[in-house]
Design a protein around this motif. Structure first.
Motif, PDB file in Angstrom:
ATOM      1  N   HIS B 118      18.125  67.643  69.247  1.00  0.00           N
ATOM      2  CA  HIS B 118      17.477  66.422  70.023  1.00  0.00           C
ATOM      3  C   HIS B 118      18.415  65.530  70.773  1.00  0.00           C
ATOM      4  N   THR B 119      18.300  65.888  72.062  1.00  0.00           N
ATOM      5  CA  THR B 119      19.033  64.918  73.185  1.00  0.00           C
ATOM      6  C   THR B 119      18.143  63.951  73.866  1.00  0.00           C
ATOM      7  N   HIS B 120      18.838  62.758  73.640  1.00  0.00           N
ATOM      8  CA  HIS B 120      18.107  61.653  74.242  1.00  0.00           C
ATOM      9  C   HIS B 120      19.294  60.811  75.060  1.00  0.00           C
ATOM     10  N   ALA B 121      18.667  60.202  75.984  1.00  0.00           N
ATOM     11  CA  ALA B 121      19.686  59.009  76.929  1.00  0.00           C
ATOM     12  C   ALA B 121      20.212  57.889  76.149  1.00  0.00           C
ATOM     13  N   VAL B 122      21.321  57.506  76.008  1.00  0.00           N
ATOM     14  CA  VAL B 122      21.709  56.105  75.282  1.00  0.00           C
ATOM     15  C   VAL B 122      22.347  55.621  76.211  1.00  0.00           C
ATOM     16  N   GLU B 123      22.618  54.164  76.054  1.00  0.00           N
ATOM     17  CA  GLU B 123      23.638  53.124  76.857  1.00  0.00           C
ATOM     18  C   GLU B 123      24.416  52.850  75.528  1.00  0.00           C
ATOM     19  N   ALA B 124      25.692  52.863  75.661  1.00  0.00           N
ATOM     20  CA  ALA B 124      26.737  52.392  74.913  1.00  0.00           C
ATOM     21  C   ALA B 124      27.326  51.266  75.414  1.00  0.00           C
ATOM     22  N   ARG B 125      27.687  50.195  74.781  1.00  0.00           N
ATOM     23  CA  ARG B 125      28.466  49.118  75.153  1.00  0.00           C
ATOM     24  C   ARG B 125      29.859  48.877  74.435  1.00  0.00           C
ATOM     25  N   GLY B 126      30.756  48.370  75.031  1.00  0.00           N
ATOM     26  CA  GLY B 126      31.970  48.181  74.229  1.00  0.00           C
ATOM     27  C   GLY B 126      32.868  47.638  75.237  1.00  0.00           C
ATOM     28  N   THR B 127      34.119  48.219  74.717  1.00  0.00           N
ATOM     29  CA  THR B 127      35.371  47.413  75.505  1.00  0.00           C
ATOM     30  C   THR B 127      36.283  48.670  75.720  1.00  0.00           C
ATOM     31  N   VAL B 128      37.266  48.366  76.755  1.00  0.00           N
ATOM     32  CA  VAL B 128      38.453  49.492  76.872  1.00  0.00           C
ATOM     33  C   VAL B 128      39.710  48.515  77.183  1.00  0.00           C
ATOM     34  N   THR B 129      40.670  49.116  76.654  1.00  0.00           N
ATOM     35  CA  THR B 129      41.889  48.343  77.066  1.00  0.00           C
ATOM     36  C   THR B 129      42.633  49.122  78.206  1.00  0.00           C
ATOM     37  N   ASP B 130      43.547  48.420  78.982  1.00  0.00           N
ATOM     38  CA  ASP B 130      44.540  48.854  79.588  1.00  0.00           C
ATOM     39  C   ASP B 130      45.383  49.839  79.110  1.00  0.00           C
ATOM     40  N   PRO B 131      46.057  50.819  79.725  1.00  0.00           N
ATOM     41  CA  PRO B 131      47.216  51.586  79.107  1.00  0.00           C
ATOM     42  C   PRO B 131      48.128  50.751  78.412  1.00  0.00           C
ATOM     43  N   HIS B 132      48.805  51.372  77.271  1.00  0.00           N
ATOM     44  CA  HIS B 132      49.954  50.521  76.692  1.00  0.00           C
ATOM     45  C   HIS B 132      50.848  51.521  76.404  1.00  0.00           C
ATOM     46  N   GLU B 133      52.192  51.375  76.702  1.00  0.00           N
ATOM     47  CA  GLU B 133      53.244  52.172  75.982  1.00  0.00           C
ATOM     48  C   GLU B 133      53.440  52.036  74.606  1.00  0.00           C
ATOM     49  N   THR B 134      53.596  52.873  73.690  1.00  0.00           N
ATOM     50  CA  THR B 134      53.710  52.723  72.371  1.00  0.00           C
ATOM     51  C   THR B 134      54.727  53.387  71.835  1.00  0.00           C
ATOM     52  N   LEU B 135      54.914  53.549  70.573  1.00  0.00           N
ATOM     53  CA  LEU B 135      56.003  54.200  69.746  1.00  0.00           C
ATOM     54  C   LEU B 135      56.303  55.559  70.557  1.00  0.00           C
ATOM     55  N   GLY B 136      57.493  56.027  70.890  1.00  0.00           N
ATOM     56  CA  GLY B 136      57.855  57.321  71.208  1.00  0.00           C
ATOM     57  C   GLY B 136      57.526  57.559  72.721  1.00  0.00           C
ATOM     58  N   GLY B 137      57.177  56.442  73.385  1.00  0.00           N
ATOM     59  CA  GLY B 137      56.841  56.543  74.560  1.00  0.00           C
ATOM     60  C   GLY B 137      55.535  56.958  74.930  1.00  0.00           C
ATOM     61  N   ALA B 138      54.848  56.967  73.994  1.00  0.00           N
ATOM     62  CA  ALA B 138      53.132  57.576  74.169  1.00  0.00           C
ATOM     63  C   ALA B 138      52.302  56.505  74.685  1.00  0.00           C
ATOM     64  N   VAL B 139      51.717  56.738  75.803  1.00  0.00           N
ATOM     65  CA  VAL B 139      50.788  56.008  76.447  1.00  0.00           C
ATOM     66  C   VAL B 139      49.528  55.892  75.824  1.00  0.00           C
ATOM     67  N   LYS B 140      48.840  54.847  75.404  1.00  0.00           N
ATOM     68  CA  LYS B 140      47.527  54.994  74.673  1.00  0.00           C
ATOM     69  C   LYS B 140      46.570  53.945  75.190  1.00  0.00           C
ATOM     70  N   ILE B 141      45.460  54.182  75.143  1.00  0.00           N
ATOM     71  CA  ILE B 141      44.410  53.161  75.424  1.00  0.00           C
ATOM     72  C   ILE B 141      43.457  53.017  74.228  1.00  0.00           C
ATOM     73  N   GLY B 142      42.697  51.938  74.028  1.00  0.00           N
ATOM     74  CA  GLY B 142      41.671  51.891  72.914  1.00  0.00           C
ATOM     75  C   GLY B 142      40.446  51.597  73.466  1.00  0.00           C
ATOM     76  N   LEU B 143      39.284  52.310  73.018  1.00  0.00           N
ATOM     77  CA  LEU B 143      38.185  52.213  73.363  1.00  0.00           C
ATOM     78  C   LEU B 143      37.131  52.113  72.243  1.00  0.00           C
ATOM     79  N   THR B 144      36.178  50.937  72.217  1.00  0.00           N
ATOM     80  CA  THR B 144      35.184  50.719  71.337  1.00  0.00           C
ATOM     81  C   THR B 144      33.737  50.840  71.807  1.00  0.00           C
ATOM     82  N   LEU B 145      33.074  51.202  71.372  1.00  0.00           N
ATOM     83  CA  LEU B 145      31.422  51.477  71.829  1.00  0.00           C
ATOM     84  C   LEU B 145      30.654  51.461  70.711  1.00  0.00           C
ATOM     85  N   GLU B 146      29.233  50.675  70.957  1.00  0.00           N
ATOM     86  CA  GLU B 146      28.262  50.614  69.947  1.00  0.00           C
ATOM     87  C   GLU B 146      27.135  51.058  70.543  1.00  0.00           C
TER      88      GLU B 146
END
Lengths: 182, 186
Positions: B118-146
């Motif tokens: 069953h496929t239906h349209a949904v609207e998800a809301r949340g947050t996204v961060t800017d990229p951030h350099e983390t351990l070992g030089g890995a660049v990450k972002i965080g994303l939350t949705l509800e």
């Protein structure tokens, strides 16, 4: 395609056993019908007995495991499922994640001498089978006044009921086919 | 006192962002027995956010339906049965975004959710961060949705009436994902 028929009545000449034979006659040639005859031998469910449930339970689970589809025909006792049948469902539901009933296509029909055709027992059996993980056809066949429900040739006297039984079997076999093909 | 112009970021971080499954989660919450909130989660999930140079992005996600985790093994097995997710026949839940809008940290995603075919349209809301350099030089972002869905639209129709009225399970279910995504180095 192997269809296991189970009647909830233990009586040798039961109406629901007769209803299963009517259903058997409607099955296509490629479907082999096997009647389960070991219901009375299944002991009461006891968690203490689960490590060694005995041969009767083992046979019941094995018969379910060999079947591609299950067809239950149940009478109604005190507005519900006969105890022996519910007990057998309970045994076949354990352990839940790997139970014999899990994902097994199952249909429920039923007959009674009264005017409601075991419709409550059918609903409760569908609920119990689904809770046990079976793939239950969401249809019923309440055959009321069963002593007058069969024609001389063993078919259901009411043409609409014979058609409805055929439709339930077709849906059951379609679900079994999907599972075999997957 | 002079007004300071604050530039609000509306662009998504360019690149391909892949899920760190260990540090991400997908969960659900639904009213149970009218009075309480019941929560569960899925262990095996995957997601990729791909953002082109023009800022247009697409989020694709999958969830292994059989990886559902609740606190009781019998309930867990029941949730995988045809009464609920029917994992034998429908092993995967899918999400594909159609449009992503960002306003600062706020994120709104229109997409299509597929459960049990069953496929239906949904609207998800949340947050996204800017990229951030983390351990070992890995660049990450965080994303939350509800998002909140009506489970009955997705073939999840099981319920049981309660003796004094009401039903065991509500139809509205809140879905939450918390994703840690790493910039794909390839």
């Amino acid at each position: 395609m192997r269809v296991l028929g189970i009647t909830g009545s233990l009586r040798s000449d039961s109406h629901n056993g007769r209803l299963l034979r009517t259903a058997e006659a409607l099955l296509p040639p490629e479907a082999e019908f096997v009647a389960f005859t070991g219901l009375k031998a299944i002991p009461p469910f006891d968690e203490d007995d689960e490590p060694n449930p005995g041969t009767a339970v083992g046979r019941w689970r094995a018969e379910i495991g060999r079947a591609d589809a299950l067809l239950f025909a149940t009478p109604e006792y005190n507005s519900s499922i006969p105890g022996a049948l519910k007990n057998a469902v309970d045994w076949a539901s354990r352990p839940f994640a790997t139970a014999a009933l899990r994902n097994r296509p199952a249909a429920v029909i039923g007959a009674s001498t009264g005017m409601f055709g075991a419709v409550w027992a059918q609903a409760e059996l569908r609920k119990a089978l689904a809770a046990a993980g079976a793939r239950v056809i969401d249809r019923e066949l309440p055959v009321a006044d069963v002593e007058n429900a069969f024609a001389a040739d063993g078919t259901l006297a009411e043409h609409d009921q014979e058609l409805a039984l055929g439709e339930i079997l077709a849906e059951l076999l379609a679900q079994a086919d999907m599972r075999i093909a997957a | 006192m002079s007004a300071t112009a604050v530039e609000t970021t509306t662009k998504l971080p360019v690149g391909t962002w892949k899920l760190d499954p260990t540090h991400s989660s997908a969960s659900f919450a639904v009213k149970h027995m009218v009075v309480a909130t019941f929560r569960g989660r899925f262990e095996n999930i995957d997601a990729t956010l791909a953002v082109g140079d023009d800022g247009a992005g697409q989020l694709l996600g999958t969830v292994d339906a059989g990886s559902i985790v609740v606190k009781d093994e019998n309930l867990q097995a029941h949730l995988g049965s045809p009464d609920f997710f029917d994992t034998e026949r429908y092993p995967e839940l899918r999400f594909a975004s159609k449009a992503i809008r960002r306003d600062g940290e706020e994120l709104v995603i229109d997409g299509e959710l597929t459960i049990k075919d069953h496929t239906h349209a949904v609207e998800a809301r949340g947050t996204v961060t800017d990229p951030h350099e983390t351990l070992g030089g890995a660049v990450k972002i965080g994303l939350t949705l509800e998002t909140i869905i009506d489970r009955t639209q997705f073939g999840l129709e099981w319920n049981a009436p309660l003796p004094k009225g009401g039903f065991a399970l509500a139809n509205d279910v809140k879905l939450t994902v918390e994703l840690e995504l790493a910039q794909d180095g390839e």
